[in-house]
Design an enzyme around this catalytic site. Structure first.
Site, PDB file in Angstrom:
ATOM      1  N   CYS A  95      54.310  37.121  24.400  1.00  0.00           N
ATOM      2  CA  CYS A  95      52.972  36.759  24.885  1.00  0.00           C
ATOM      3  C   CYS A  95      51.935  37.868  24.697  1.00  0.00           C
ATOM      4  CB  CYS A  95      53.050  36.320  26.339  1.00  0.00           C
ATOM      5  SG  CYS A  95      53.569  37.605  27.507  1.00  0.00           S
ATOM      6  N   HIS A 123      53.066  37.207  32.213  1.00  0.00           N
ATOM      7  CA  HIS A 123      52.704  36.344  31.083  1.00  0.00           C
ATOM      8  C   HIS A 123      51.185  36.342  30.892  1.00  0.00           C
ATOM      9  CE1 HIS A 123      53.687  33.382  28.049  1.00  0.00           C
ATOM     10  NE2 HIS A 123      52.649  32.664  28.443  1.00  0.00           N
ATOM     11  N   HIS A 170      49.127  30.448  23.498  1.00  0.00           N
ATOM     12  CA  HIS A 170      50.029  31.502  23.977  1.00  0.00           C
ATOM     13  C   HIS A 170      51.393  31.374  23.332  1.00  0.00           C
ATOM     14  CE1 HIS A 170      52.298  29.172  27.373  1.00  0.00           C
ATOM     15  NE2 HIS A 170      51.814  28.309  26.498  1.00  0.00           N
TER      16      HIS A 170
END
Length: 401
Positions: free
Chosen positions: A316, A364, A376
């Site tokens: 990420c 994240h 993402h």
């Protein structure tokens, strides 16, 4: 007449043994029954419980991945520092050798001319430091020899200092690499456990799990649509307010054009510094965000790989770092450091290009693309994709530039 037959040997009966065996079997059966009763089979977890546990494991693996990324970045930085120090030590060692050779030439010359000069005394001394304590010998040395000796001492001390720094840096590097290895093992352990849970599901349970995921995605998209509608309404209101303000300013400017004060007021309105600066800032950020999103869209479909930062795969924070690099902005490697960059913004004020962070542990991050959606790198086993920002609990958002 006497009988010569041998007396019969009495044979013992084995009936009691048979009875003992039967009793033993009965005991074993009883114990087996009791054991089965005492330790019943552990019930299989429901699909919903498996989903929660797998999600938790992936999130923990995400946090461990960020720890790995931080350790890896620190390791690379420390390795560069160690290499530079070792190179410096090598250069200083060469200077020491040059000074040593110069002193050696003085000693050789003095030997050829007879007698032992200060340089020879220096080299022959058991303790070189003792040489410098002998002022009588230093008085006999020539000025050039003294300079050479001083240079030798300076280079020797400097090299020793740098060598000590290199040793300390190597120790730090070793510690960092140990952290790196531990983080890697932690990630692998979490992912292995998650895969194990999923692999034990039946086909029916996997179908049920997929249905739960679709439901979760649908709910997240619904929230995203509401955010998009709200942002659109607010943008319309702002546009109408700005248009109304321009019309009123133009009207006031026209009404006052016949007088000096009216002209001055109109001029002041037209050159309002706040409006000009804001517009310039917005357009500058929008241009950067366009580059960021163009890059992010081009990565859609590439696999998530923990610890990866491109070009064939990403985690990420690796994706967000690479995307913003395209706009000329350097972001740190981890989510924990990226969240500290730029300006914090509310979810309702998000603009394309902003970074949205998730979970309380900030494990994240995604790139906001507008309309409540983001691009993402989700998790192991998934590819870079577009998804609602409400798919995970939001921690906060930042505008990097």
């Amino acid at each position: 007449m006497a009988s010569h037959r041998k007396p019969r040997t009495k044979v013992r009966t084995t009936t009691p043994a048979v009875g003992l065996t039967s009793a033993a079997l009965a005991s074993v059966t009883l114990l087996s029954t009791q054991s089965a009763t005492a330790a019943p089979a552990e019930p299989k977890p429901a699909v919903e419980e498996v989903q929660k546990k797998v999600d938790a494991l992936y999130r923990q693996a995400g946090a461990a991945t960020q720890e790995y990324n931080r350790a890896k970045a620190a390791s690379v930085s420390q390795q560069t520092k160690v290499d530079a120090l070792l190179s410096d030590v090598a250069k200083r060692t060469e200077k020491i050798n040059e000074a040593r050779r110069a002193l050696g030439s003085y000693a050789a010359a003095q030997y050829r001319n007879g007698g032992i000069g200060p340089a020879a005394t220096f080299f022959l001394a058991d303790n070189p430091q003792g040489y410098f304590d002998q002022s009588r010998l230093m008085d006999r040395a020539t000025e050039r020899q003294q300079r050479s000796v001083t240079e030798f001492r300076t280079q020797q001390a400097s090299a020793a200092k740098k060598r000590a720094e290199a040793v300390k840096s190597l120790e730090t590097l070793t510690e960092t690499q140990a952290t790196l290895a531990a983080s890697k093992k932690d990630v692998q352990t979490k992912l292995t456990e998650a895969r194990g849970l999923l692999s034990r599901l039946t086909a029916e349970e996997k179908a049920r799990l997929a249905e739960l995921e679709r439901k979760k995605e649908a709910e997240a998209k619904e929230k995203a649509a509401k955010l998009a509608a709200r942002q659109a309404a607010e943008a319309k209101e702002r546009a109408e307010a700005e248009e109304k303000a321009r019309e009123e300013a133009a009207k006031e400017s026209g009404d006052g054009s016949g007088t000096g004060s009216g002209t001055g007021t109109g001029s002041g309105t037209d050159t309002d510094p706040g409006s000009g600066t804001g517009s310039g800032t917005d357009s500058g950020y929008a241009a950067k965000a366009e580059k960021v999103l163009a890059f992010a869209r081009a990565q859609i479909g590439k696999p998530y790989v923990w610890g990866a930062s491109g070009p064939s795969s990403y985690d990420c924070s690796g994706l967000t770092q690479a995307a913003w690099r395209e706009a000329g902005v350097t972001l740190p490697r981890t989510t924990w450091d990226q969240v500290e960059v730029g300006t914090r913004v509310a979810t309702s004020d998000l603009k394309p290009g902003d970074l949205v962070f998730f979970y309380d542990d900030i494990s994240h991050v995604g790139i906001y693309k507008g309309d409540g959606m983001m691009i993402h790198a989700p998790k192991p086993g998934a590819n870079v994709r577009e998804e609602s920002i409400y798919y995970m609990p939001i921690y906060g958002s930042v505008r990097p530039a």
